[in-house]
Design an enzyme around this catalytic site. Structure first.
Site, PDB file in Angstrom:
ATOM      1  N   ASP A 168       0.863  -1.192   0.000  1.00 31.99           N
ATOM      2  CA  ASP A 168       0.000   0.000   0.000  1.00 31.99           C
ATOM      3  C   ASP A 168       0.898   1.240   0.000  1.00 31.99           C
ATOM      4  OD1 ASP A 168      -1.825   2.014   0.403  1.00 31.99           O
ATOM      5  OD2 ASP A 168      -2.704   1.166   2.221  1.00 31.99           O
ATOM      6  N   ASP A 211      -3.346   2.130  -5.675  1.00 37.09           N
ATOM      7  CA  ASP A 211      -2.103   2.098  -4.881  1.00 37.09           C
ATOM      8  C   ASP A 211      -1.996   0.890  -3.959  1.00 37.09           C
ATOM      9  OD1 ASP A 211      -3.836   2.827  -2.756  1.00 37.09           O
ATOM     10  OD2 ASP A 211      -2.200   3.916  -1.784  1.00 37.09           O
ATOM     11  N   GLU A 212      -2.852  -0.085  -4.148  1.00 36.68           N
ATOM     12  CA  GLU A 212      -2.901  -1.212  -3.220  1.00 36.68           C
ATOM     13  C   GLU A 212      -3.043  -2.514  -3.971  1.00 36.68           C
ATOM     14  OE1 GLU A 212      -5.767  -2.001   0.190  1.00 36.68           O
ATOM     15  OE2 GLU A 212      -5.882   0.142  -0.106  1.00 36.68           O
TER      16      GLU A 212
HETATM   17  P1  TTP Z   1      -5.378   5.075   0.632  1.00 35.36           P
HETATM   18  O1  TTP Z   1      -4.379   3.971   0.398  1.00 35.36           O
HETATM   19  O2  TTP Z   1      -6.565   4.775   1.488  1.00 35.36           O
HETATM   20  O3  TTP Z   1      -4.672   6.317   1.287  1.00 35.36           O
HETATM   21  P2  TTP Z   1      -3.251   6.940   1.032  1.00 35.36           P
HETATM   22  O4  TTP Z   1      -2.419   6.132   0.105  1.00 35.36           O
HETATM   23  O5  TTP Z   1      -3.437   8.363   0.627  1.00 35.36           O
HETATM   24  O6  TTP Z   1      -2.627   6.934   2.490  1.00 35.36           O
HETATM   25  P3  TTP Z   1      -2.060   5.730   3.360  1.00 35.36           P
HETATM   26  O7  TTP Z   1      -0.628   6.079   3.615  1.00 35.36           O
HETATM   27  O8  TTP Z   1      -2.863   5.741   4.611  1.00 35.36           O
HETATM   28  O9  TTP Z   1      -2.219   4.475   2.547  1.00 35.36           O
HETATM   29  O10 TTP Z   1      -5.926   5.611  -0.746  1.00 35.36           O
HETATM   30  C1  TTP Z   1      -5.118   5.703  -1.901  1.00 35.36           C
HETATM   31  C2  TTP Z   1      -5.473   6.916  -2.724  1.00 35.36           C
HETATM   32  O11 TTP Z   1      -6.844   6.873  -3.073  1.00 35.36           O
HETATM   33  C3  TTP Z   1      -5.283   8.209  -1.978  1.00 35.36           C
HETATM   34  O12 TTP Z   1      -3.965   8.726  -2.103  1.00 35.36           O
HETATM   35  C4  TTP Z   1      -6.319   9.110  -2.594  1.00 35.36           C
HETATM   36  C5  TTP Z   1      -7.419   8.196  -3.056  1.00 35.36           C
HETATM   37  N1  TTP Z   1      -8.559   8.280  -2.142  1.00 35.36           N
HETATM   38  C6  TTP Z   1      -9.595   9.170  -2.447  1.00 35.36           C
HETATM   39  O13 TTP Z   1      -9.573   9.822  -3.498  1.00 35.36           O
HETATM   40  N2  TTP Z   1     -10.627   9.294  -1.571  1.00 35.36           N
HETATM   41  C7  TTP Z   1     -10.699   8.593  -0.384  1.00 35.36           C
HETATM   42  O14 TTP Z   1     -11.649   8.750   0.403  1.00 35.36           O
HETATM   43  C8  TTP Z   1      -9.618   7.656  -0.085  1.00 35.36           C
HETATM   44  C9  TTP Z   1      -9.638   6.859   1.196  1.00 35.36           C
HETATM   45  C10 TTP Z   1      -8.589   7.562  -0.982  1.00 35.36           C
HETATM   46 MG    MG Z   2      -2.192   4.057   0.364  1.00 37.37          MG
END
Ligand code: TTP
Ligand code: MG
Length: 367
Positions: A19, A113-114
């Protein structure tokens, strides 16, 4: 396989969950040095804007994804809003997947991203999954100048929890003999698949951590949560037998309409083409698909059919781009003496070749 060998097999799987940290925000900070080390939010800083994600500097102020931009500004007045660049995030996602593919093709993308990787068998014959995770993290850093967190375990549920555990820049392994201990202490809102509402319901039942969840009988959980209760029952015991399902690479998006009656006048054909175009655009958005080739398919009253294609420089996304091209393709079709039975349009030639099955952009807030 008898029951014991099924259990052994399940415990011997090697799953990695990757992630990216603060994904959209990190890409923006990487590409604009002025933003580095600063609290930033990706999204529009307007009245009705929503934060897509926040940099870790901004998270210290309590800012998080899906928060309204106005609220975020109140929490952190110096917050910098940056408009999102979805096509860049998709490109980066494709680059991350290229790195994954060096190790295995058993990749299940959960979002841009996951992803889960099953490395039980891997291309480079690594014995330890944690070594692969370390290499992936280091390749993401050196090739893309970005940071990822990795979780390693014997199933998807635990690998996902593990990747979250030491974020950012984390790496965490949950071994089979540590799983029960780990789960026992885990607050139930951190369990995968337990959302806010379910967590509240569990709290009302006196369940706050894994150990309390494990104390519930299967019957109790099914009564309270239906089918999901079985999953929670298993999770509390470190059991999750769902396989890593490699995401299908989508090569095209299309739609077609069989007309109520055959048509051959310009006005009727243009109206139908317009409807098919609108439906195509809806589908492109739904599947977040982009491509540069538009193909028109026409089936005539006698079931003969022809296709006409055109390829352009830019990805085809909206009506302004697609409708004139569709009309241009239609001009190549002679139908005045050959009535049309079906009209179809499709987009192919996806440059990033990225499969994003299951990816739902939660807040489409970009222009
Ligand atoms: P996430 O993996 O949930 O968050 P992140 O990568 O920003 O942070 P973390 O370090 O906690 O993993 O989501 C991935 C991307 O998806 C995030 O950068 C932006 C997008 N996203 C949205 O557009 N809206 C949302 O509500 C969420 C949760 C994510
Ligand atoms: Mg993330």
């Amino acid at each position: 396989m008898d029951k014991n060998s099924v259990i052994l097999y399940a415990l011997e799987r090697k799953i990695i969950h990757i992630d990216m940290d603060a994904f959209f925000a990190s890409v923006e900070q990487r590409d604009n040095p002025e933003l580095q080390g600063k609290p930033i939010a990706v999204g529009r800083g307007e009245e009705r804007g929503v934060v897509s994600t926040a940099s870790y500097e901004a998270r210290k102020f309590g800012i998080h994804s899906a928060m309204s931009s106005m609220m975020a500004k109140r929490l952190c007045p110096q917050l910098i809003f940056v408009p999102g660049r979805m096509s860049i995030y998709k490109e980066v996602s494709a680059q991350i997947h290229e790195i994954f593919h060096e190790y295995t093709d058993a990749i299940e993308s959960i979002s841009l991203d996951e992803a889960f990787l099953d490395v039980t068998e891997n291309k480079l014959q690594f014995e330890l999954a944690v070594e692969i995770a370390k290499q992936i993290k280091s390749e993401i850093r050196s090739k893309l100048n970005l940071v990822a967190s990795a979780g390693i375990s014997y199933n998807k549920f635990l690998a996902k929890i593990a990747s979250d555990y030491r974020k950012p820049d984390g790496i965490c392994t949950i071994h089979p003999n540590q799983a029960i201990n780990f789960i026992s202490k885990l607050p139930i809102e951190l369990f995968w698949g337990i959302g806010k509402m379910t967590a509240q319901k569990m709290h009302r039942m006196g369940i706050y951590t894994g150990i309390q969840l494990r104390a519930c009988s299967k019957e109790q959980l099914v009564n309270a949560f239906g089918k999901a209760g079985i999953m929670y029952y298993d999770f509390a015991r470190g059991i999750d037998n769902r396989p890593v399902v490699p995401s299908r690479i989508r090569k095209s998006i299309g739609c077609e309409r069989t007309l109520e009656k055959d048509i051959s006048t310009d006005s009727a054909v243009i109206i139908e083409l317009y409807h098919v175009t609108l439906e195509l655009i809806e589908r492109l958005a739904k599947y977040q698909f982009q491509g540069t080739t538009l193909t028109l398919k026409i089936k005539f009253h006698d079931f003969t059919q022809i296709t006409r294609s055109i390829t352009v420089e830019k990805n085809l996304i909206n009506k302004v781009q697609i409708l004139p091209l569709a009309k241009q393709l239609l001009k190549e079709v002679e139908y005045s003496s050959h009535a049309i039975r079906l009209i179809g349009l499709s987009v192919t030639n996806n440059k990033t070749e990225e499969s994003l099955k299951g990816w739902k952009q939660l807040s489409i807030d970009f222009k």
